[in-house]
Design a protein around this motif. Structure first.
Motif, PDB file in Angstrom:
ATOM      1  N   LYS A   1       1.305  -1.106   0.216  1.00 15.32           N
ATOM      2  CA  LYS A   1      -0.117  -0.083  -0.236  1.00 15.32           C
ATOM      3  C   LYS A   1       0.736   1.281  -0.020  1.00 15.32           C
ATOM      4  CE  LYS A   1      -2.619   0.811   3.494  1.00 15.32           C
ATOM      5  NZ  LYS A   1      -3.268   0.453   4.744  1.00 15.32           N
ATOM      6  N   PHE A   2       2.152   0.858   0.954  1.00 16.81           N
ATOM      7  CA  PHE A   2       2.761   2.748   1.361  1.00 16.81           C
ATOM      8  C   PHE A   2       3.588   3.057   0.221  1.00 16.81           C
ATOM      9  CE2 PHE A   2       0.346   1.465   5.042  1.00 16.81           C
ATOM     10  CZ  PHE A   2       0.238   2.692   5.085  1.00 16.81           C
ATOM     11  N   THR A   3       3.931   2.604  -0.729  1.00 17.02           N
ATOM     12  CA  THR A   3       4.192   2.572  -2.544  1.00 17.02           C
ATOM     13  C   THR A   3       4.247   4.075  -2.834  1.00 17.02           C
ATOM     14  OG1 THR A   3       2.028   2.513  -3.662  1.00 17.02           O
ATOM     15  CG2 THR A   3       4.312   0.800  -3.049  1.00 17.02           C
TER      16      THR A   3
ATOM     17  N   GLY B   1      -7.126   3.356   4.906  1.00 10.25           N
ATOM     18  CA  GLY B   1      -6.715   1.767   6.017  1.00 10.25           C
ATOM     19  C   GLY B   1      -7.535   2.576   7.730  1.00 10.25           C
ATOM     20  N   THR B   2      -7.322   1.841   8.630  1.00 15.57           N
ATOM     21  CA  THR B   2      -7.861   1.960   9.823  1.00 15.57           C
ATOM     22  C   THR B   2      -7.067   2.666  10.714  1.00 15.57           C
ATOM     23  OG1 THR B   2      -7.901  -0.205  10.103  1.00 15.57           O
ATOM     24  CG2 THR B   2      -9.859   0.776   9.582  1.00 15.57           C
ATOM     25  N   GLY B   3      -4.854   2.357  10.501  1.00 18.10           N
ATOM     26  CA  GLY B   3      -4.561   2.197  11.631  1.00 18.10           C
ATOM     27  C   GLY B   3      -4.622   1.983  12.911  1.00 18.10           C
ATOM     28  N   VAL B   4      -4.996  -0.154  12.431  1.00 17.83           N
ATOM     29  CA  VAL B   4      -5.459  -1.330  13.424  1.00 17.83           C
ATOM     30  C   VAL B   4      -3.816  -2.235  13.020  1.00 17.83           C
ATOM     31  CG1 VAL B   4      -6.790  -2.402  14.853  1.00 17.83           C
ATOM     32  CG2 VAL B   4      -7.733  -0.266  13.710  1.00 17.83           C
TER      33      VAL B   4
HETATM   34  P1  ADP Z   1      -3.259   1.649   8.404  1.00 15.66           P
HETATM   35  O1  ADP Z   1      -1.630   0.695   7.256  1.00 15.66           O
HETATM   36  O2  ADP Z   1      -4.953   0.753   8.329  1.00 15.66           O
HETATM   37  O3  ADP Z   1      -2.914   2.812   7.889  1.00 15.66           O
HETATM   38  P2  ADP Z   1      -1.556   0.208  10.000  1.00 15.66           P
HETATM   39  O4  ADP Z   1      -1.466   0.297  11.693  1.00 15.66           O
HETATM   40  O5  ADP Z   1      -1.072  -0.973   9.007  1.00 15.66           O
HETATM   41  O6  ADP Z   1      -2.692   0.787   9.695  1.00 15.66           O
HETATM   42  O7  ADP Z   1       0.491   1.357   9.984  1.00 15.66           O
HETATM   43  C1  ADP Z   1      -0.142   2.311  11.155  1.00 15.66           C
HETATM   44  C2  ADP Z   1       0.515   3.706   9.781  1.00 15.66           C
HETATM   45  O8  ADP Z   1       2.697   3.273   9.713  1.00 15.66           O
HETATM   46  C3  ADP Z   1       0.211   4.207   8.443  1.00 15.66           C
HETATM   47  O9  ADP Z   1      -0.937   4.507   8.585  1.00 15.66           O
HETATM   48  C4  ADP Z   1       0.988   4.211   7.810  1.00 15.66           C
HETATM   49  O10 ADP Z   1       1.562   5.977   7.830  1.00 15.66           O
HETATM   50  C5  ADP Z   1       2.559   3.390   9.026  1.00 15.66           C
HETATM   51  N1  ADP Z   1       3.143   2.324   7.781  1.00 15.66           N
HETATM   52  C6  ADP Z   1       2.421   1.153   8.154  1.00 15.66           C
HETATM   53  N2  ADP Z   1       3.752   1.094   7.246  1.00 15.66           N
HETATM   54  C7  ADP Z   1       4.753   1.671   6.561  1.00 15.66           C
HETATM   55  C8  ADP Z   1       5.037   0.854   5.377  1.00 15.66           C
HETATM   56  N3  ADP Z   1       5.267  -0.466   4.827  1.00 15.66           N
HETATM   57  N4  ADP Z   1       5.839   2.276   4.350  1.00 15.66           N
HETATM   58  C9  ADP Z   1       5.054   3.478   4.985  1.00 15.66           C
HETATM   59  N5  ADP Z   1       4.592   3.558   6.291  1.00 15.66           N
HETATM   60  C10 ADP Z   1       4.004   2.500   7.325  1.00 15.66           C
END
Ligand code: ADP
Length: 430
Positions: free
Chosen positions: A330-332, A385-388
């Protein structure tokens, strides 16, 4: 009532005799030595005298001798009541001095009372002929007196030595007891301190948990209310204007978001309560399952086999790895396709699984907080996303007895790792 004069230098003996004799119908007057007794007798003659032998100031023998020499007192029955062991010569000497009776301590209380009553009755009925002091010359008397006193003193010494030894034994016993109690007290104090420490530790943990719970409840209600407010607002506007436009789609999005939030939260809270079954789990199966569930195209994910086997719970592992992979994809960076690589390495009995992306990266100051529930660094418009997800990763890994961490550079990408116990007799290579 018969008046008895009791003579003894020992307060305790006096007290016991008084209780016994008064209880048996005598009236009791007490004197602490012969001189006092003689003076009391002369002032107010009693009906009978009972005396100890060894006493300070004037002993019983001298008292008897003077008593019997006094014309006003001579008829009054005179009884010796004396220490445990006595030589027959002492009794003989006492009777020679004019005493009516010589009783050896300790006599049974009833017998003592009976004897005294008997002496008195015989005296009263005239059957007791007042003893008359033997008429010895002064020198014979003094010699016998000295001998008797020496015997008595020797007895007394023996008694004193015995009671001294007894006292020493008691003192030693007391000392042991005191030491034992002290030890017990020290132990008790130690236990108390340990208990207090545990109580305050638990209290601290509980307080911390409470605070976390409060924060959690606050965030939950806050985040759940946002989509709900959107739904409400739009429903109200539909009702007011009847102009529908793209309102249903927005309502649908908000409702979906809320549904996702609730599902994620449930998954998170379930992790706390789920029973964890530890069994060897091949990480490649977990990866294959995740790839299928997330529908990751072939070119976007590279898995360096073998990954090895860990000791864990399959479903929990699936949740953990799926969240790491979905984030990596997702975080590309805008306009780029995901490039994710997974591999593992083994250190002693632990396996470390790595998930690497070339995405937007995470700054050092955000490293810790991204693992908290609802913690997000971006708006849902940019990255939904939900942040969980990462909270689930951390909780799941902890429950499996492992750890999670990351290396990252903003703008370059991130490498998340999880450390887990390896299944026995498994080796992996990077
Ligand atoms: P969500 O993915 O639902 O937003 P997560 O708890 O999985 O919630 O992640 C929390 C936050 O951490 C994300 O919103 C993002 O900002 C950051 N994050 C997580 N994984 C990555 C990643 N691989 N690269 C960059 N940022 C990340």
């Amino acid at each position: 009532m018969k008046r008895l004069l009791v003579v003894d230098d020992n307060e305790q003996n006096l007290y016991l005799l008084r209780v016994l004799l008064e209880g048996s119908g005598f009236e009791v007057a007490a004197a602490g030595n012969g001189a006092v007794a003689l003076e009391m007798g002369r002032r107010d003659p009693p009906d009978m005298v009972i005396t100890d032998v060894l006493m300070p100031v004037m002993d019983g023998f001298t008292l008897c001798r003077r008593w019997k020499a006094d014309k006003r007192l001579t008829r009054i029955p005179f009884v010796f009541y004396t220490a445990t062991y006595t030589d027959p010569k002492d009794e003989e000497f006492a009777l020679n001095l004019g005493a009516e009776k010589f009783i050896v301590k300790p006599a049974e209380p009833e017998r003592l009372v009976e004897t005294l009553k008997d002496v008195y009755e015989r005296f009263e009925s005239g059957r007791l002929f007042p003893a008359r002091p033997a008429e010895e010359d002064e020198q014979v008397y003094l010699r016998e007196y000295n001998e008797a006193l020496i015997r008595k003193l020797e007895d007394k010494m023996l008694q004193l030595e015995e009671s001294n030894a007894k006292l020493n034994r008691t003192v030693a016993g007391l000392e042991t007891e005191v030491a034992r109690r002290h030890q017990a007290e020290v132990e008790l104090r130690r236990l108390n301190e340990a208990l207090e420490e545990r109580v305050s530790e638990r209290t601290a943990i509980l307080t911390e948990m409470n605070q976390a719970l409060e924060a959690f409840a606050f965030t939950v209600s806050h985040d759940l209310r946002t989509p709900l407010r959107v739904i409400q607002m739009l429903a109200e506007s539909i009702e007011a204007s009847q102009k529908i436009g793209d309102t249903p789609a927005t309502i649908l999005t908000a409702a979906k978001q809320m549904d996702q939030l609730i599902q994620d939260l449930l998954a998170y809270t379930r992790l706390n309560r789920a029973n964890i079954r530890f069994e060897p789990v091949p990480l490649s199966s977990v990866l294959a399952d995740c790839r299928a569930r997330l529908r990751i195209p072939d070119g976007q994910l590279q898995v360096n086999e073998p990954l090895g086997k860990v000791l864990g719970d399959y479903l929990t592992l699936l949740q953990v790895v799926e969240n790491l992979l979905s984030n990596a994809i997702k975080f590309t960076k805008p306009g780029e396709l995901p490039r994710v690589r997974v591999w593992s390495n083994c250190d002693k009995d632990r396996i470390r699984l790595w998930v690497e992306d070339h995405g937007i990266g995470i700054s050092d100051e955000d490293r810790e907080r991204i693992f908290n529930v609802f913690e997000r660094l971006h708006s849902p418009e940019r990255y939904p996303g939900t942040g969980v997800g990462l909270a689930i990763v951390r909780k799941g890994v902890e429950r499996l007895g492992g750890q999670v961490g990351l290396e990252s550079k903003p703008g370059e990408g991130s490498r998340f790792w999880i450390d887990l116990p390896g299944a026995p007799s498994e080796g992996t290579s990077p």
